[in-house]
Write an enzyme that holds these catalytic residues in place. Structure first.
Site, mmCIF file in Angstrom:
data_model
loop_
_atom_site.group_PDB
_atom_site.id
_atom_site.type_symbol
_atom_site.label_atom_id
_atom_site.label_comp_id
_atom_site.label_asym_id
_atom_site.label_seq_id
_atom_site.Cartn_x
_atom_site.Cartn_y
_atom_site.Cartn_z
ATOM 1 N N THR A 141 1.958 -0.688 -6.459
ATOM 2 C CA THR A 141 1.198 -0.798 -5.218
ATOM 3 C C THR A 141 -0.226 -1.224 -5.568
ATOM 4 O O THR A 141 -0.953 -0.474 -6.215
ATOM 5 C CB THR A 141 1.158 0.557 -4.467
ATOM 6 O OG1 THR A 141 2.497 0.987 -4.235
ATOM 7 C CG2 THR A 141 0.449 0.412 -3.132
ATOM 8 N N PRO A 152 0.266 1.443 -12.667
ATOM 9 C CA PRO A 152 -0.491 2.258 -11.719
ATOM 10 C C PRO A 152 -1.282 1.463 -10.667
ATOM 11 O O PRO A 152 -1.154 1.725 -9.471
ATOM 12 C CB PRO A 152 -1.444 3.060 -12.612
ATOM 13 C CG PRO A 152 -0.812 3.071 -13.967
ATOM 14 C CD PRO A 152 -0.064 1.775 -14.076
ATOM 15 N N LYS A 186 -5.801 6.266 -4.245
ATOM 16 C CA LYS A 186 -5.902 4.819 -4.497
ATOM 17 C C LYS A 186 -5.349 4.026 -3.303
ATOM 18 O O LYS A 186 -5.971 3.082 -2.829
ATOM 19 C CB LYS A 186 -5.107 4.472 -5.769
ATOM 20 C CG LYS A 186 -5.049 2.984 -6.067
ATOM 21 C CD LYS A 186 -3.851 2.599 -6.925
ATOM 22 C CE LYS A 186 -2.559 2.696 -6.154
ATOM 23 N NZ LYS A 186 -1.402 2.098 -6.810
ATOM 24 N N LYS A 199 3.255 -2.018 2.818
ATOM 25 C CA LYS A 199 3.276 -0.778 2.024
ATOM 26 C C LYS A 199 2.003 0.050 2.249
ATOM 27 O O LYS A 199 2.041 1.275 2.372
ATOM 28 C CB LYS A 199 3.425 -1.164 0.545
ATOM 29 C CG LYS A 199 3.133 -0.077 -0.455
ATOM 30 C CD LYS A 199 4.207 0.976 -0.495
ATOM 31 C CE LYS A 199 3.769 2.118 -1.394
ATOM 32 N NZ LYS A 199 4.668 3.233 -1.368
HETATM 33 P P1 NAD Z 1 2.702 6.558 -13.442
HETATM 34 O O1 NAD Z 1 1.245 6.726 -13.675
HETATM 35 O O2 NAD Z 1 3.620 7.725 -13.527
HETATM 36 O O3 NAD Z 1 3.307 5.424 -14.430
HETATM 37 C C1 NAD Z 1 2.653 4.245 -14.806
HETATM 38 C C2 NAD Z 1 3.160 3.849 -16.200
HETATM 39 O O4 NAD Z 1 2.595 2.587 -16.548
HETATM 40 C C3 NAD Z 1 2.732 4.833 -17.289
HETATM 41 O O5 NAD Z 1 3.877 5.243 -18.035
HETATM 42 C C4 NAD Z 1 1.753 4.026 -18.153
HETATM 43 O O6 NAD Z 1 1.804 4.375 -19.526
HETATM 44 C C5 NAD Z 1 2.281 2.615 -17.934
HETATM 45 N N1 NAD Z 1 1.320 1.559 -18.200
HETATM 46 C C6 NAD Z 1 0.044 1.424 -17.765
HETATM 47 N N2 NAD Z 1 -0.491 0.269 -18.212
HETATM 48 C C7 NAD Z 1 0.473 -0.350 -18.937
HETATM 49 C C8 NAD Z 1 0.550 -1.590 -19.653
HETATM 50 N N3 NAD Z 1 -0.484 -2.415 -19.713
HETATM 51 N N4 NAD Z 1 1.705 -1.888 -20.275
HETATM 52 C C9 NAD Z 1 2.775 -1.060 -20.237
HETATM 53 N N5 NAD Z 1 2.767 0.122 -19.582
HETATM 54 C C10 NAD Z 1 1.633 0.462 -18.949
HETATM 55 O O7 NAD Z 1 2.802 5.873 -11.994
HETATM 56 P P2 NAD Z 1 4.086 5.867 -11.012
HETATM 57 O O8 NAD Z 1 4.087 7.114 -10.209
HETATM 58 O O9 NAD Z 1 5.286 5.455 -11.777
HETATM 59 O O10 NAD Z 1 3.632 4.708 -10.001
HETATM 60 C C11 NAD Z 1 3.653 3.336 -10.365
HETATM 61 C C12 NAD Z 1 3.278 2.523 -9.141
HETATM 62 O O11 NAD Z 1 4.198 2.796 -8.072
HETATM 63 C C13 NAD Z 1 1.871 2.816 -8.584
HETATM 64 O O12 NAD Z 1 1.275 1.635 -8.160
HETATM 65 C C14 NAD Z 1 2.169 3.753 -7.422
HETATM 66 O O13 NAD Z 1 1.148 3.685 -6.426
HETATM 67 C C15 NAD Z 1 3.499 3.234 -6.935
HETATM 68 N N6 NAD Z 1 4.351 4.210 -6.242
HETATM 69 C C16 NAD Z 1 4.530 5.474 -6.740
HETATM 70 C C17 NAD Z 1 5.358 6.361 -6.046
HETATM 71 C C18 NAD Z 1 5.590 7.783 -6.544
HETATM 72 O O14 NAD Z 1 6.177 8.579 -5.791
HETATM 73 N N7 NAD Z 1 5.181 8.123 -7.777
HETATM 74 C C19 NAD Z 1 6.010 5.967 -4.877
HETATM 75 C C20 NAD Z 1 5.845 4.667 -4.431
HETATM 76 C C21 NAD Z 1 5.017 3.798 -5.122
#
Ligand code: NAD
Length: 303
Positions: A103, A65, A253, A178
């Site tokens: 990100t 995250p 964020k 980004k």
């Molecule tokens: P999310 O919250 O759905 O997933 C994050 C995952 O990380 C969760 O499953 C959580 O359990 C896991 N996690 C957290 N800490 C951990 C650790 N120490 N070890 C192992 N697993 C751990 O978030 P997302 O939507 O998948 O986004 C991830 C990143 O991508 C973010 O930085 C976000 O800003 C970026 N992003 C998201 C999108 C989108 O459309 N969702 C698009 C572009 C970029």
């Protein structure tokens, strides 16, 4: 290739799944048990810790995250060693290439990348654009920061998950690009929601108004492919009560990261600041875990 994938959320799960489909040998780890089980069902191996997943891997990919999670994973937390230390202890001659697709701030990237370099690892920032739809379809855009040699090594792996792979420059520049992109997206989504709400308050059908603006000068990505008004666009997050997708908290964020970047570089971002406040307010009203297009609800209060 032997790939470790850490973080199987909305984005990480479909990305890891595409690596499996491309024939890679993928070992996954997430704090959430069910997320690992789902990937296991698709042919990945699961590990009991990030260290176990990364052991023996040629490439380590993380999709977490925020910066606090990325620093905790690689540098350690609460006195526990981070992945860089445990990998260094296990590694013989070859070091895995490390790619973080989360990100986070360019400053956090530079902190972790420098610690990685000290231990002989190449650590790339490779944030993505394209959303959950792009992650599922394998059409993400990767915006990579770090040394050119590392970028060339990463490219074939990233191509299994994305369509456009850019080298933005040195460590942290993937994040700068980004963050600029997402600041613009936050502005465009709130502007689109505002225009739709104004039109509907004045008797317009939101689908008719959307079509007119799409074919006119107001057309933009938020309106054209991610319409925030429920019922206007098939398959959009708005049509499923804003569940899943790109969470409001993550957009807040990213807009906070843009604000920090502006402070550090003495840039002015009045529109980005406005968007940050709108998404922060929307989140404070209990909408942080809804897709960011739910900002539309803020403009419909009192209906
Ligand atoms: P999310 O919250 O759905 O997933 C994050 C995952 O990380 C969760 O499953 C959580 O359990 C896991 N996690 C957290 N800490 C951990 C650790 N120490 N070890 C192992 N697993 C751990 O978030 P997302 O939507 O998948 O986004 C991830 C990143 O991508 C973010 O930085 C976000 O800003 C970026 N992003 C998201 C999108 C989108 O459309 N969702 C698009 C572009 C970029």
């Amino acid at each position: 290739m032997q790939i470790a994938f850490i973080g199987l959320g909305n984005m990480g799960a479909p990305m890891a799944s595409n690596l499996v489909k491309a024939g890679h040998d993928v070992t996954v780890f997430d704090l959430v048990e069910s997320a690992m089980q789902a990937l296991e069902g698709e042919g990945a191996r699961r590990a009991d810790s990030a260290e176990a997943a990364a052991k023996g891997a040629e490439v380590v990919i993380s999709m977490l995250p925020a910066g606090v999670h990325v620093k905790g994973l690689y540098l350690g937390r609460d006195g526990a060693p981070g992945l860089l230390d445990t990998l260094e202890a296990h590694a013989s001659n070859t070091r895995p290439l490390i790619i973080d697709a989360s990100t986070i701030s360019p400053e956090d990237v530079r902190t972790v990348a420098a610690a990685a370099k000290e231990r002989g690892f190449t650590w790339l920032d490779a944030p993505v654009s394209g959303g959950v739809g792009g992650a599922k379809a394998g059409t993400l855009t990767f915006i990579v920061g770090g040394e050119a040699a590392g970028f060339e090594q990463a490219k074939p792996v990233l191509e299994a998950m994305g369509k456009n792979i850019f080298h933005a420059g040195d460590s942290g520049s993937g994040q700068v690009a980004k963050i600029c992109n997402n600041m613009l997206l936050g502005i465009l989504m709130s502007g689109t929601a505002e225009a739709l709400a104004l039109g509907v308050k004045n008797g317009m059908d939101p689908a008719v108004l959307s079509e007119i603006m799409k074919q006119s000068s107001g057309g933009n990505w938020a309106l054209n492919v991610y319409n925030p008004w429920p019922g206007v666009m098939e398959g959009s997050a708005a049509g499923r009560d804003y569940q899943g997708g790109f969470l409001t908290d993550l957009m807040a964020k990213d807009l906070g990261l843009a604000w920090e970047l502006a402070l550090d570089s003495k840039a002015t971002v009045p529109m980005g600041s406005q968007a940050r406040n709108l998404f922060a307010l929307h989140s404070s009203q209990g909408n942080g875990q809804l897709d960011f297009s739910s900002i539309q609800k803020l403009y419909r209060a009192g209906e």
